[in-house]
Design a protein around this motif. Structure first.
Motif: not given
Length: 322
Positions: A152-153, A155-157, A160, A184-186, A188-189
């Motif tokens: 997920w990180l 996609h967070y970085r 998103g 989850t990554g998107c 959370r961002y």
């Protein structure tokens, strides 16, 4: 001119399809499949491999092992070939023939599970085989995409922020569940940067999926508090969505049909005419030519009526109460 030395260095991550002509509303499809792995799994796979290398658990001579319904396996096969590792993939009979052949041509060893666990299904049987392989082979490194935070990180970085950069006024984002890394990554961002954006998770409603991907489990990465709605789509609706798209010239994967059908029905149910919406397309359609785009397979799997019915009806869609 761009010159690369490794296949993972090429990834077109800023391509969107404007579906207004198709959908009659401001719906954009983010296409994740334009790289040598053919899917949005390349980025998280690369992050998981890099993290394992930094931690020292993955080193020269190691063998990576993972269970996957297809796309992650292709991405890891490519990375293993690029970086000099062996890769063992555990999949099941729903994995497309093309995906299996791609992995094998890239040098992977592919185990196909055909018998589901009586309580845990095909995924449970796959996970049990992975654990047994790791126990029997100390040099195996299980990346565990269902629990690995680097999934997920990634996609967070990247994913998103990329979506919000292109659509700063984004109202709603539709994401398939799958391993929940993208979701989850998107989510959370966006919760941090634009909390007004609604996050809608889309999964298959089928208890026994024929199309690999969305909804085969509720993985450990999924934080349901990040999600505003969960919608379920039956597989015939996903097939119809794919086949409607291909008649517009866009050959996209089966999971894309699931996300698109869910997005169209959710927007219709929630009065989304004025909303700016993005749906994420995880892969391309070439790996589904012998399933989703093959008339006989569709008729055998869902009945011949699916080939005649071109609608995405409300009956194919359900929203889970929250």
């Amino acid at each position: 001119m761009r010159v690369i030395t490794r296949p993972e260095e090429f990834d077109v991550s800023d391509l969107y399809l404007d579906l207004h002509r198709f959908a009659g509303r401001r719906l954009f499809l983010k296409c994740e499949g334009f790289n040598f792995a053919g899917s949005g799994k390349l980025n998280p796979a690369a992050e998981m491999v890099a993290a394992a290398e930094r931690a020292g658990t993955l080193r020269p001579g190691s063998t990576m092992v993972e269970t996957t319904s297809g796309s992650t396996g292709v991405a890891l096969s490519m990375l293993a070939a690029s970086r000099g590792y062996r890769f063992v993939c555990v999949t099941d009979s729903r994995c497309t023939l093309t995906a299996r052949q791609l992995m094998q041509n890239l040098g992977a060893e592919v185990h196909v599970v055909t018998e589901p666990h009586p309580d845990e299904g095909l995924l449970g049987a796959r996970l049990r085989l992975v654990r047994r392989l790791c126990t029997d082979n100390p040099g195996y490194v299980w990346l565990d995409q269902y629990e690995n935070p680097e999934n997920w990180l990634a996609h967070y970085r990247t994913t998103g922020p990329a979506i919000l950069h292109t659509f700063p006024e984004l109202d709603v984002l539709f994401v398939g569940t799958d391993t929940a890394g993208t979701l989850t990554g998107c989510a959370r961002y966006l919760r941090e940067v634009r909390p007004s954006t609604r996050i809608v998770a889309v999964e298959s409603a089928e208890p026994a999926q024929r199309i690999p991907g969305h909804g085969e489990c509720r993985p450990g990465l999924l934080e349901e508090s990040l999600v505003d709605a969960v919608v379920r789509v039956d597989e015939p609706a996903a097939v119809r969505a794919c086949r409607r798209l291909v008649r517009q010239g866009f050959l996209l994967g089966g999971p894309t049909g699931t996300v698109l059908a869910g997005a169209l029905n959710w927007l219709a149910a929630h009065g989304g005419e004025d909303l700016t919406a993005v749906a994420i397309s995880p892969d391309l359609g070439d790996r589904y030519l012998d399933t989703v785009y093959q008339d006989q397979w569709v008729a055998d799997s869902y009945g011949p009526g699916v080939l005649l019915d071109d609608t995405l009806t409300a009956e194919s869609f359900s929203e889970v109460p929250r």
